[in-house]
Scaffold this motif. Structure first.
Motif, PDB file in Angstrom:
ATOM      1  N   VAL A  98      16.121   7.641 -29.415  1.00  0.00           N
ATOM      2  CA  VAL A  98      15.608   7.042 -30.646  1.00  0.00           C
ATOM      3  C   VAL A  98      14.099   6.867 -30.539  1.00  0.00           C
ATOM      4  O   VAL A  98      13.613   6.176 -29.639  1.00  0.00           O
ATOM      5  CB  VAL A  98      16.275   5.678 -30.918  1.00  0.00           C
ATOM      6  CG1 VAL A  98      15.809   5.137 -32.278  1.00  0.00           C
ATOM      7  CG2 VAL A  98      17.784   5.795 -30.886  1.00  0.00           C
ATOM      8  N   GLY A  99      13.367   7.505 -31.454  1.00  0.00           N
ATOM      9  CA  GLY A  99      11.910   7.467 -31.430  1.00  0.00           C
ATOM     10  C   GLY A  99      11.367   8.792 -30.928  1.00  0.00           C
ATOM     11  O   GLY A  99      11.384   9.055 -29.724  1.00  0.00           O
ATOM     12  N   VAL A 100      10.911   9.631 -31.859  1.00  0.00           N
ATOM     13  CA  VAL A 100      10.462  10.976 -31.467  1.00  0.00           C
ATOM     14  C   VAL A 100       8.965  11.117 -31.717  1.00  0.00           C
ATOM     15  O   VAL A 100       8.505  12.045 -32.380  1.00  0.00           O
ATOM     16  CB  VAL A 100      11.266  12.067 -32.217  1.00  0.00           C
ATOM     17  CG1 VAL A 100      11.078  13.424 -31.540  1.00  0.00           C
ATOM     18  CG2 VAL A 100      12.749  11.726 -32.242  1.00  0.00           C
ATOM     19  N   GLY A 101       8.210  10.146 -31.203  1.00  0.00           N
ATOM     20  CA  GLY A 101       6.760  10.254 -31.205  1.00  0.00           C
ATOM     21  C   GLY A 101       6.324  11.101 -30.019  1.00  0.00           C
ATOM     22  O   GLY A 101       7.086  11.943 -29.535  1.00  0.00           O
ATOM     23  N   HIS A 102       5.117  10.876 -29.531  1.00  0.00           N
ATOM     24  CA  HIS A 102       4.614  11.686 -28.405  1.00  0.00           C
ATOM     25  C   HIS A 102       5.490  11.510 -27.165  1.00  0.00           C
ATOM     26  O   HIS A 102       5.886  12.490 -26.524  1.00  0.00           O
ATOM     27  CB  HIS A 102       3.168  11.309 -28.090  1.00  0.00           C
ATOM     28  CG  HIS A 102       2.197  11.644 -29.186  1.00  0.00           C
ATOM     29  ND1 HIS A 102       2.051  12.922 -29.675  1.00  0.00           N
ATOM     30  CD2 HIS A 102       1.343  10.875 -29.892  1.00  0.00           C
ATOM     31  CE1 HIS A 102       1.148  12.929 -30.634  1.00  0.00           C
ATOM     32  NE2 HIS A 102       0.699  11.696 -30.782  1.00  0.00           N
ATOM     33  N   LEU A 103       5.809  10.259 -26.822  1.00  0.00           N
ATOM     34  CA  LEU A 103       6.630  10.010 -25.642  1.00  0.00           C
ATOM     35  C   LEU A 103       8.043  10.531 -25.849  1.00  0.00           C
ATOM     36  O   LEU A 103       8.606  11.204 -24.985  1.00  0.00           O
ATOM     37  CB  LEU A 103       6.667   8.516 -25.323  1.00  0.00           C
ATOM     38  CG  LEU A 103       7.582   8.093 -24.167  1.00  0.00           C
ATOM     39  CD1 LEU A 103       7.176   8.797 -22.876  1.00  0.00           C
ATOM     40  CD2 LEU A 103       7.563   6.578 -23.989  1.00  0.00           C
ATOM     41  N   ALA A 108      12.464  14.323 -24.791  1.00  0.00           N
ATOM     42  CA  ALA A 108      13.465  15.242 -25.335  1.00  0.00           C
ATOM     43  C   ALA A 108      13.405  16.604 -24.649  1.00  0.00           C
ATOM     44  O   ALA A 108      14.414  17.307 -24.542  1.00  0.00           O
ATOM     45  CB  ALA A 108      13.269  15.408 -26.846  1.00  0.00           C
ATOM     46  N   GLY A 109      12.227  16.968 -24.170  1.00  0.00           N
ATOM     47  CA  GLY A 109      12.066  18.263 -23.522  1.00  0.00           C
ATOM     48  C   GLY A 109      12.179  18.220 -22.014  1.00  0.00           C
ATOM     49  O   GLY A 109      11.995  19.246 -21.340  1.00  0.00           O
ATOM     50  N   TYR A 110      12.506  17.058 -21.465  1.00  0.00           N
ATOM     51  CA  TYR A 110      12.582  16.922 -20.009  1.00  0.00           C
ATOM     52  C   TYR A 110      13.840  17.595 -19.475  1.00  0.00           C
ATOM     53  O   TYR A 110      14.962  17.167 -19.745  1.00  0.00           O
ATOM     54  CB  TYR A 110      12.573  15.445 -19.632  1.00  0.00           C
ATOM     55  CG  TYR A 110      12.732  15.182 -18.158  1.00  0.00           C
ATOM     56  CD1 TYR A 110      11.911  15.807 -17.216  1.00  0.00           C
ATOM     57  CD2 TYR A 110      13.705  14.290 -17.700  1.00  0.00           C
ATOM     58  CE1 TYR A 110      12.064  15.562 -15.865  1.00  0.00           C
ATOM     59  CE2 TYR A 110      13.859  14.035 -16.332  1.00  0.00           C
ATOM     60  CZ  TYR A 110      13.034  14.678 -15.433  1.00  0.00           C
ATOM     61  OH  TYR A 110      13.184  14.436 -14.091  1.00  0.00           O
ATOM     62  N   ALA A 111      13.660  18.641 -18.693  1.00  0.00           N
ATOM     63  CA  ALA A 111      14.792  19.426 -18.186  1.00  0.00           C
ATOM     64  C   ALA A 111      15.602  18.672 -17.146  1.00  0.00           C
ATOM     65  O   ALA A 111      16.768  18.995 -16.904  1.00  0.00           O
ATOM     66  CB  ALA A 111      14.277  20.741 -17.586  1.00  0.00           C
ATOM     67  N   GLY A 112      15.019  17.636 -16.549  1.00  0.00           N
ATOM     68  CA  GLY A 112      15.717  16.888 -15.506  1.00  0.00           C
ATOM     69  C   GLY A 112      16.963  16.174 -15.991  1.00  0.00           C
ATOM     70  O   GLY A 112      17.872  15.907 -15.208  1.00  0.00           O
ATOM     71  N   PRO A 128       9.927   9.256 -42.103  1.00  0.00           N
ATOM     72  CA  PRO A 128      10.320  10.397 -42.952  1.00  0.00           C
ATOM     73  C   PRO A 128       9.580  11.692 -42.610  1.00  0.00           C
ATOM     74  O   PRO A 128      10.105  12.783 -42.836  1.00  0.00           O
ATOM     75  CB  PRO A 128       9.965   9.916 -44.365  1.00  0.00           C
ATOM     76  CG  PRO A 128       9.956   8.422 -44.270  1.00  0.00           C
ATOM     77  CD  PRO A 128       9.442   8.115 -42.899  1.00  0.00           C
ATOM     78  N   GLN A 129       8.370  11.560 -42.046  1.00  0.00           N
ATOM     79  CA  GLN A 129       7.600  12.755 -41.697  1.00  0.00           C
ATOM     80  C   GLN A 129       8.152  13.456 -40.463  1.00  0.00           C
ATOM     81  O   GLN A 129       7.865  14.635 -40.230  1.00  0.00           O
ATOM     82  CB  GLN A 129       6.125  12.395 -41.486  1.00  0.00           C
ATOM     83  CG  GLN A 129       5.443  11.892 -42.749  1.00  0.00           C
ATOM     84  CD  GLN A 129       3.953  11.671 -42.530  1.00  0.00           C
ATOM     85  OE1 GLN A 129       3.485  11.524 -41.408  1.00  0.00           O
ATOM     86  NE2 GLN A 129       3.193  11.655 -43.615  1.00  0.00           N
ATOM     87  N   ARG A 130       8.942  12.745 -39.683  1.00  0.00           N
ATOM     88  CA  ARG A 130       9.532  13.350 -38.489  1.00  0.00           C
ATOM     89  C   ARG A 130      10.964  13.806 -38.737  1.00  0.00           C
ATOM     90  O   ARG A 130      11.432  14.746 -38.099  1.00  0.00           O
ATOM     91  CB  ARG A 130       9.508  12.354 -37.319  1.00  0.00           C
ATOM     92  CG  ARG A 130       8.110  12.053 -36.805  1.00  0.00           C
ATOM     93  CD  ARG A 130       8.139  11.031 -35.702  1.00  0.00           C
ATOM     94  NE  ARG A 130       6.793  10.707 -35.230  1.00  0.00           N
ATOM     95  CZ  ARG A 130       6.429   9.531 -34.769  1.00  0.00           C
ATOM     96  NH1 ARG A 130       7.320   8.547 -34.712  1.00  0.00           N
ATOM     97  NH2 ARG A 130       5.199   9.317 -34.371  1.00  0.00           N
ATOM     98  N   VAL A 131      11.652  13.117 -39.619  1.00  0.00           N
ATOM     99  CA  VAL A 131      13.043  13.459 -39.909  1.00  0.00           C
ATOM    100  C   VAL A 131      13.124  14.882 -40.462  1.00  0.00           C
ATOM    101  O   VAL A 131      12.369  15.263 -41.356  1.00  0.00           O
ATOM    102  CB  VAL A 131      13.656  12.467 -40.921  1.00  0.00           C
ATOM    103  CG1 VAL A 131      15.054  12.916 -41.345  1.00  0.00           C
ATOM    104  CG2 VAL A 131      13.717  11.068 -40.312  1.00  0.00           C
TER     105      VAL A 131
END
Length: 228
Positions: A98-103, A108-112, A128-131
């Protein structure tokens, strides 16, 4: 980096919380050894690689019923399986982020996560700009769909990467939806009911601790120089 919530311990209640944290470190070291085709490792070698003393390591592993073989050490494959079973990693677990800002996007892309048995099953944001955006192959869903997503993917673990001002409200929504374990990156202390396990990751606090050590080392260097 993380702090345990006071209350019920994660995993097997017979294993101390501090030991659980170290087991995760041992597992990471064992994974590296397995990649190098190392079959056995002594307690001393494993302890040095994990940054603990060998007596503490042997005590930790005794909770698993693993004592190694004198003169040989621990079988890497067997010990990996024992630790994975104790940490509940023998099954793959779906996670909501929950929360898809920079962090959040970086997490989300961490393969670990995937390599350790965790699958990011859903990304959620209230902006709304991220959804609707697709991040690392997953669409960002509206926060209003949170409960539906938790039920759909049978999610019990959430990663919280929202601003501090929104963290408690989102935490309450997650708990209401049935999530029972939360990893919190928000810079606030959250209140959760006794049946929910909460872990906090405070990156700024960790940097402050490192700053303290750097200051101490600088003072020690100055003292040595002054003493000639």
């Amino acid at each position: 980096m993380t702090e345990p919530r006071v209350g019920r311990a994660s995993g097997d209640s017979r294993v101390p919380e501090a030991t659980v944290a170290r087991l995760a470190t041992y597992l990471r070291v064992l994974s590296i050894l397995a990649e190098r085709a190392v079959a056995t490792v002594s307690s001393e070698e494993l302890a040095v690689a994990a940054g603990v003393n060998s007596a503490k390591l042997r005590k930790d592993l005794s909770y698993l019923g693993s004592y190694g073989i004198r003169g040989v050490g621990y079988d890497v494959t067997t010990l990996t399986e024992q630790i994975s079973r104790t940490l509940g990693l023998t099954v793959h677990r779906n996670v909501v982020l929950v929360g898809v800002g920079h962090l959040g996007e970086a997490l989300a892309g961490y393969a670990g996560f995937a390599s350790r048995g965790f699958r990011i099953a859903a990304l959620v944001d209230a902006d709304p700009q991220r959804v609707g955006r697709v991040v690392h192959g997953l669409p960002v869903r509206d926060a209003a769909e949170l409960a539906e997503l938790v039920a759909e993917h049978e999610i019990t673990i959430a990663v919280l990467a929202v601003p501090g001002s929104a963290a408690q409200d989102v935490c309450d929504q997650l708990v209401g939806a049935g999530v029972t374990s939360i990893l919190n990156f928000a810079p606030v202390v959250l209140a959760v009911p006794p049946h929910v396990d909460l872990r906090k990751v405070d990156l700024a606090a960790e940097l402050q601790i490192l700053s303290f050590h750097e200051t101490r080392k600088a003072i020690e260097r100055s003292t040595r120089v002054a003493q000639g």
